[in-house]
Write an enzyme that holds these catalytic residues in place. Structure first.
Site, mmCIF file in Angstrom:
data_model
loop_
_atom_site.group_PDB
_atom_site.id
_atom_site.type_symbol
_atom_site.label_atom_id
_atom_site.label_comp_id
_atom_site.label_asym_id
_atom_site.label_seq_id
_atom_site.Cartn_x
_atom_site.Cartn_y
_atom_site.Cartn_z
ATOM 1 N N HIS A 231 0.703 -1.487 -0.176
ATOM 2 C CA HIS A 231 -0.559 0.032 -0.251
ATOM 3 C C HIS A 231 0.679 1.260 -0.259
ATOM 4 C CE1 HIS A 231 0.840 1.077 3.973
ATOM 5 N NE2 HIS A 231 0.817 0.129 4.758
ATOM 6 N N ASP A 232 0.249 2.324 -0.841
ATOM 7 C CA ASP A 232 1.324 3.660 -0.580
ATOM 8 C C ASP A 232 2.277 4.282 -1.556
ATOM 9 O OD1 ASP A 232 -1.321 5.707 0.651
ATOM 10 O OD2 ASP A 232 -0.602 3.518 1.647
ATOM 11 N N GLY B 66 4.685 -1.437 2.787
ATOM 12 C CA GLY B 66 4.257 0.209 2.514
ATOM 13 C C GLY B 66 4.895 1.311 2.088
#
Length: 222
Positions: free
Chosen positions: A85-86, A103
């Site tokens: 994520h991100d 992430g």
């Protein structure tokens, strides 16, 4: 866009023109991070990127993140790559089989991560850098630098990659000199950067290296 059988697409996710997604990949799934609370987050896949078999790409999350995971244009994600994520991938990046990004990882344009490379969360991988097979990256990798090992150690400049991308012999020679100043002369980081700045008039490509070091928050592989 070409989407093979048994692909899972979730979102909100935007997929650019010319993207190819191979079987058993999952693009835009929720992140399993504990702080994700089901909020609306996003995933963007750039034009002409190829996503091979079994790749997993998670959307961003609001807590501590931008809420968006981004893969640039003309990237190649080989089989079983994971994008946490991100994370943000620049253009023309290559992630070889089973490479995994935690992430908030950022990867610059033209970087190549060899098979089974592992990248800790919040690490930055500089443009034109290269990792050897099975590298475990826990700190930032400056632009142009080749790293390998577990934990990762800086080895040299990514000479072959720079040749393939049309860097002049003189620029490559100066980047090799810059690497030695940064890694081989026992200088403090600040003093090494000051010496690199004196080389900018003749070799402007060194600015990318300087910027990647100065922007490091975790500290660089050294």
């Amino acid at each position: 866009v070409q989407v093979a059988s048994h692909v899972v697409l979730k979102g909100p996710t935007k997929i650019g023109a010319g993207v190819k997604i191979f079987q058993f990949s999952t693009v835009g799934e929720d992140t399993p991070a504990f702080d994700f609370a089901g909020e609306e987050t996003f995933c963007d896949i750039g034009e002409h990127t190829v996503i091979r078999e079994g790749v997993t790409i998670h959307r961003g999350m609001a807590a501590g993140g931008t809420g968006r995971t981004t893969v640039g244009k003309h990237c190649l994600l080989m089989a079983y790559v994971h994008i946490g994520h991100d994370s943000i991938l620049g253009n023309n990046t290559i992630l070889v089989n089973n490479t995994a990004l935690a992430g908030h990882v950022r990867i610059g344009d033209w970087a190549i991560l060899s098979g089974y490379t592992l990248v800790h969360q919040f690490c930055k991988i500089g443009a034109h850098s290269f990792s050897g097979m099975g590298t475990a990256i826990g700190k930032d990798v400056p632009a142009y630098v080749t790293v390998s090992g577990s934990p990762a150690e800086a080895k040299t400049i990514n000479i072959e990659g720079l040749r393939r991308r049309g860097f002049s012999a003189e620029a490559i020679s100066q980047l090799r000199r810059a690497f030695k100043i940064l890694y081989r002369q026992g200088l403090t980081l600040e003093l090494a950067l000051q010496r690199l700045e004196t080389m900018l008039r003749e070799t402007p490509e060194i600015q990318v290296l300087i910027d990647s070091v100065r922007s490091s928050e975790r500290g660089i592989v050294r």
